[in-house]
Scaffold this motif. Structure first.
Motif, short mmCIF file in Angstrom:
data_model
loop_
_atom_site.label_atom_id
_atom_site.label_comp_id
_atom_site.label_asym_id
_atom_site.label_seq_id
_atom_site.Cartn_x
_atom_site.Cartn_y
_atom_site.Cartn_z
N GLN A 1 0.38 3.87 -3.30
CA GLN A 1 -1.08 4.68 -3.64
C GLN A 1 -0.98 6.08 -2.59
OE1 GLN A 1 -1.25 1.44 -1.78
NE2 GLN A 1 -0.77 0.61 -3.97
N GLU A 2 -1.82 6.82 -3.05
CA GLU A 2 -1.75 8.17 -2.13
C GLU A 2 -0.38 8.75 -2.09
OE1 GLU A 2 -4.01 8.48 1.43
OE2 GLU A 2 -5.59 7.37 0.66
N VAL A 3 0.43 8.69 -3.17
CA VAL A 3 1.70 9.56 -3.21
C VAL A 3 1.08 11.08 -3.51
CG1 VAL A 3 3.39 10.36 -4.77
CG2 VAL A 3 2.92 7.86 -4.50
N CYS B 1 -3.56 -1.19 -7.88
CA CYS B 1 -5.01 -0.71 -7.80
C CYS B 1 -4.96 -0.04 -6.41
CB CYS B 1 -6.13 -1.49 -7.91
SG CYS B 1 -6.52 -2.55 -9.50
N HIS B 2 -5.78 1.15 -6.44
CA HIS B 2 -6.44 1.57 -5.24
C HIS B 2 -7.94 1.79 -5.50
CE1 HIS B 2 -6.26 5.30 -2.04
NE2 HIS B 2 -6.93 4.19 -1.45
N LEU B 3 -8.65 1.00 -4.62
CA LEU B 3 -10.11 0.63 -4.68
C LEU B 3 -10.80 1.37 -3.86
CD1 LEU B 3 -10.17 -3.08 -5.71
CD2 LEU B 3 -10.10 -1.03 -7.25
N ALA C 1 -12.61 3.17 -0.49
CA ALA C 1 -12.70 2.88 0.87
C ALA C 1 -13.90 2.62 1.41
CB ALA C 1 -12.01 4.14 1.36
N HIS C 2 -13.79 2.10 2.59
CA HIS C 2 -14.87 1.90 3.66
C HIS C 2 -15.59 0.55 3.61
CE1 HIS C 2 -14.19 5.96 4.27
NE2 HIS C 2 -14.86 6.32 3.53
N MET C 3 -15.92 0.28 4.69
CA MET C 3 -16.65 -1.05 4.82
C MET C 3 -17.67 -1.55 3.96
SD MET C 3 -16.33 -3.96 7.19
CE MET C 3 -15.56 -2.96 8.68
N LEU D 1 -6.52 -2.40 -1.90
CA LEU D 1 -7.60 -3.01 -2.43
C LEU D 1 -8.81 -2.54 -1.49
CD1 LEU D 1 -6.11 -6.55 -3.83
CD2 LEU D 1 -6.05 -4.06 -4.80
N ASN D 2 -8.41 -2.10 -0.18
CA ASN D 2 -9.37 -1.61 0.62
C ASN D 2 -10.39 -2.66 1.20
OD1 ASN D 2 -9.41 0.83 1.88
ND2 ASN D 2 -9.55 1.91 0.07
N PHE D 3 -10.26 -3.86 1.18
CA PHE D 3 -11.12 -4.77 1.50
C PHE D 3 -11.19 -4.83 3.11
CE2 PHE D 3 -11.07 -6.47 -2.97
CZ PHE D 3 -12.33 -6.24 -3.08
N THR E 1 -2.74 -4.19 7.80
CA THR E 1 -1.79 -3.21 7.80
C THR E 1 -2.43 -1.92 7.69
OG1 THR E 1 -2.19 -3.68 5.42
CG2 THR E 1 -0.03 -4.59 6.46
N TYR E 2 -3.74 -1.93 8.22
CA TYR E 2 -4.46 -0.49 8.18
C TYR E 2 -5.32 -0.69 9.30
CZ TYR E 2 -8.56 2.19 6.93
OH TYR E 2 -9.76 3.34 6.86
N LYS E 3 -5.54 0.30 10.05
CA LYS E 3 -5.33 1.81 9.88
C LYS E 3 -4.37 2.23 11.18
CE LYS E 3 -7.09 6.44 9.52
NZ LYS E 3 -7.15 7.19 8.44
N PHE E 4 -3.34 2.64 10.86
CA PHE E 4 -2.54 3.18 12.25
C PHE E 4 -2.43 4.48 12.52
CE2 PHE E 4 -1.06 -1.09 10.73
CZ PHE E 4 -0.75 -1.61 12.00
N SER F 1 3.17 6.40 6.98
CA SER F 1 1.77 6.43 6.75
C SER F 1 0.86 5.65 7.62
CB SER F 1 1.86 5.66 5.32
OG SER F 1 0.46 5.41 5.08
N ASP F 2 -0.75 5.97 7.40
CA ASP F 2 -1.51 5.23 8.35
C ASP F 2 -1.62 3.55 7.89
OD1 ASP F 2 -2.94 5.96 5.74
OD2 ASP F 2 -4.55 6.60 6.93
N HIS F 3 -0.85 3.35 6.68
CA HIS F 3 -0.86 2.02 6.31
C HIS F 3 0.69 1.60 6.46
CE1 HIS F 3 -4.58 1.68 3.76
NE2 HIS F 3 -4.54 2.96 4.05
O1 LIG Z 1 -8.01 9.38 -0.99
P1 LIG Z 1 -9.45 9.85 -1.19
O2 LIG Z 1 -10.05 9.47 -2.65
O3 LIG Z 1 -9.69 10.85 -0.58
O4 LIG Z 1 -10.24 8.63 -0.09
C1 LIG Z 1 -9.92 8.75 1.20
C2 LIG Z 1 -9.03 7.58 1.25
O5 LIG Z 1 -9.61 6.17 1.00
C3 LIG Z 1 -8.94 7.36 2.93
O6 LIG Z 1 -7.92 6.41 3.24
C4 LIG Z 1 -9.96 7.50 3.63
O7 LIG Z 1 -9.75 7.59 5.25
P2 LIG Z 1 -9.74 6.27 5.74
O8 LIG Z 1 -8.69 5.38 5.48
O9 LIG Z 1 -9.53 6.86 7.32
O10 LIG Z 1 -11.18 5.60 5.78
C5 LIG Z 1 -11.04 8.54 3.28
O11 LIG Z 1 -12.05 8.18 4.02
P3 LIG Z 1 -12.70 9.32 4.80
O12 LIG Z 1 -13.63 10.40 3.87
O13 LIG Z 1 -13.95 8.67 5.71
O14 LIG Z 1 -11.83 10.22 5.58
C6 LIG Z 1 -11.39 8.63 1.86
O15 LIG Z 1 -12.18 9.62 1.61
#
Ligand SMILES: O=P(O)(O)O[C@@H]1[C@H](O)[C@H](O)[C@@H](OP(=O)(O)O)[C@H](OP(=O)(O)O)[C@H]1O
Length: 574
Positions: A90-92, A185-187, A189-191, A230-232, A283-286, A349-351
């Motif tokens: 993901q995020e290539v 999948c890349h689902l 982000a955010h809590m 999966l971003n959980f 594994t997140y976030k570094f 990466s940060d993952h």
């Molecule tokens: O790849 P996209 O679709 O642009 O989505 C971003 C991606 O999921 C990043 O991992 C996330 O940063 P974090 O992992 O740091 O949350 C970022 O949040 P952000 O907008 O709060 O930076 C998202 O916007």
């Protein structure tokens, strides 16, 4: 076969009860005669048919590949028994300039994976990219004829379904007659987006529909592997509590607050999905370049965003097998997870990447190739450069089928040294068109209708006397009239070193049937496509227009796409 021979050959336990022996022998004999075995006896699995699948997921955060991914692929510690590698990224980097370059050339991640895996005999079976999402499927080259009905799908869920920054890419196929779907999948982000993640997952499952009668939806497959970012997140607990649990290796205290674990209790779409214990730290976030959890202003709470799950079609309660492995049992297929781990040493990466190795055990296996190729064990002179082939009845043949000559260590089906149109059952490779130098090679029969290699030989050695090569044409890109079965010697693209150093292994065709006849002199071929039918086997031939391109260009594949395309082949039992 006597009981003692059976034990010796298959390494079965000597104290096996006699009735179990008889059942296993029955299954074995049925399979040897290509009779399908439709049920399992008394819960005893025949262990002959196991496939090892290595799955990796990694949100690479737009980074370029690290210098060495050997450890990630487990190539430094593996026993070489892995059959397939499935790599979901993901995020290539998909910035517009990068994306255009990737369309024209292979992207860096695909390239580095092929570079590392091809010397070990893995070839790229299929790949699918959707913006930053990339799915790569590799298999040992000799499995290619048994990976059928390969299809891919993509689903965008970003910006209400219009943008592919989030979503899913999948690849499905039948593996030795058993349907498997890999979904990366890349689902979101955010809590606070746990519900949205579940909605997007459901939407991906709904939208991804494959062609063909068997397994049209993702969940219709015998086995589904679902993985990705999966971003959980980890609910409720304060940052300090989470970090303290990680530092003190009390990860189990975090499991029950993991949103995906919690969703399993309430979301019906997750029924049947299994996951190994999360014994590795989140594994997140570094901070990039470190093993330190996020110190930026965002202060993201550590989470197990990167996951690998699996699901068997008709699920039975999961059971804990030997050595703590997790097993499930259904439809005669058994999945055992061996490792589920992260790779902390990768810091680009940060993952962190997450990987898992599975063994898939099947009660039967469809392993009769559609095409059996027969060659000499060694090509020591130009006169040896002959290939014969036999087709199974009902094979949907095309006049654009071709036989590729591959150097062992090739990367994908287009990575051939040369090819010959497969217009009659014996084809010859002429002196001018043979590869320069010696090495181990295989032949692969490419089906135009199925867009895949449907028959391969085992490695054979080509070592021609220099005099045989002295007359080689300097212009190797010419090709002859399509009426001739003529090899076109292509420039090698992206060649890899051969894993076999020097030692020749004497093999012919990879199949059950090993008839090894060949005529003593190469036959001059002038057969027109309408005459190609193998009288003894009544194979069907698709007749198309003239070709002027090389086979990898698939000059006919669009204009003359057969109705049989993408079907699990007739007569294959798949
Ligand atoms: O790849 P996209 O679709 O642009 O989505 C971003 C991606 O999921 C990043 O991992 C996330 O940063 P974090 O992992 O740091 O949350 C970022 O949040 P952000 O907008 O709060 O930076 C998202 O916007």
């Amino acid at each position: 076969m006597s009981q003692s021979t059976f034990f010796r050959v298959f390494g079965e336990r000597q104290d096996m009860p006699n009735f179990v022996f008889r059942q296993k022998l029955h299954i074995f004999m049925s399979m040897a005669e290509n009779k399908p075995v439709s049920h399992i006896y008394e819960g005893y699995y025949i262990t002959l048919y196991a496939n090892r699948v290595h799955i990796i997921t990694w949100n690479v955060g737009s980074a370029t590949p690290p210098d060495d991914i050997t450890a990630l692929l487990g190539l430094n510690v593996g026993d070489g028994n892995t059959d397939m590698y499935i790599i979901g990224l993901q995020e290539v980097n998909s910035m517009i300039n990068k994306r255009l370059k990737d369309v024209l050339f292979t992207d860096q991640w695909s390239e580095v994976c092929m570079e590392r895996l091809s010397p070990f005999g893995y070839v790229l079976v299929t790949s699918q990219r959707m913006q930053g999402l990339l799915l790569l499927v590799f298999a040992k080259y000799f499995h290619l004829p048994f990976l059928r009905g390969v299809q891919t799908e993509t689903t965008r869920t970003g910006l209400g379904g219009y943008w592919g920054n989030k979503g899913g890419v999948s690849a499905r196929m039948s593996v030795f007659g058993h349907t498997i779907c890999f979904l990366n999948c890349h689902l979101p982000a955010h809590m606070e987006n746990s519900d949205q993640r579940m909605e997007d997952f459901e939407s991906i499952l709904q939208q991804q529909q494959f062609e063909g009668q068997a397994a049209t939806g993702v969940l219709d497959h015998d086995v589904v592997f679902w993985f990705g970012d999966l971003n959980f997140r980890i609910d409720d607990l304060e940052m300090q509590v989470v970090k303290s649990a990680i530092d003190n290796n009390k990860l189990s205290t975090l499991w029950e607050k993991d949103q995906l674990n919690m969703a399993k209790d309430s979301e019906t779409v997750l029924e049947g999905f299994q996951e190994g214990p999360l014994k590795f730290p989140p594994t997140y976030k570094f901070d990039v370049g470190t093993d330190t959890y996020d110190t930026s202003g965002k202060k993201r709470k550590p989470a197990w965003t990167d996951r690998i799950l699996w699901r068997l079609r008709a699920t039975a309660p999961a059971s804990t097998g030997k050595r703590g492995s997790i097993s499930g049992l259904t439809s005669g297929t058994k999945v055992t997870q061996h490792f589920y781990r992260s790779h902390m040493e990768y810091t680009v990466s940060d993952h962190k990447p997450v990987s898992s190795i599975f063994t898939l055990q099947f009660p039967y296996k469809v392993d009769v190739p559609l095409v059996t190729l027969i060659v000499e064990d060694e090509w020591n002179s130009v006169a040896d450069a002959i290939a014969k082939f036999r087709l199974v009845p009902n094979y949907s043949r095309s006049s654009w089928d071709w036989i590729g000559l591959y150097k062992v260590g090739f990367k994908h089906h287009k990575d051939y040294v040369g090819y010959v149109w497969a217009k009659q059952e014996e084809v010859t490779f002429t002196e001018e068109e043979l590869p320069k130098g010696s090495g181990d090679f295989i032949l692969g029969y490419y089906s135009n209708n199925m867009s895949t290699i449907v028959g391969v030989t085992e490695p054979f050695q080509i070592q021609l006397p220099t005099t045989d090569l002295g007359m080689s044409s300097s212009d190797s890109s010419d090709f002859s009239s399509e009426d001739d079965s003529t090899v076109v010697h292509m420039k090698m693209r992206s060649r890899s070193p051969s894993p076999h150093k020097g030692k020749h292994r004497s093999h012919r065709s990879r199949s059950h049937s090993r008839s090894h006849s060949r005529s003593s002199s190469p036959k001059q071929t002038k057969t027109k496509e309408q005459d190609v039918t193998d009288g003894s086997q009544s194979s069907t031939v698709t007749t198309e227009g003239e070709s002027t391109g090389h086979p990898a260009d698939g000059s006919s594949s669009q204009a003359f796409h057969s109705e049989e395309d993408d079907k699990d082949t007739a007569g294959s039992g798949v």
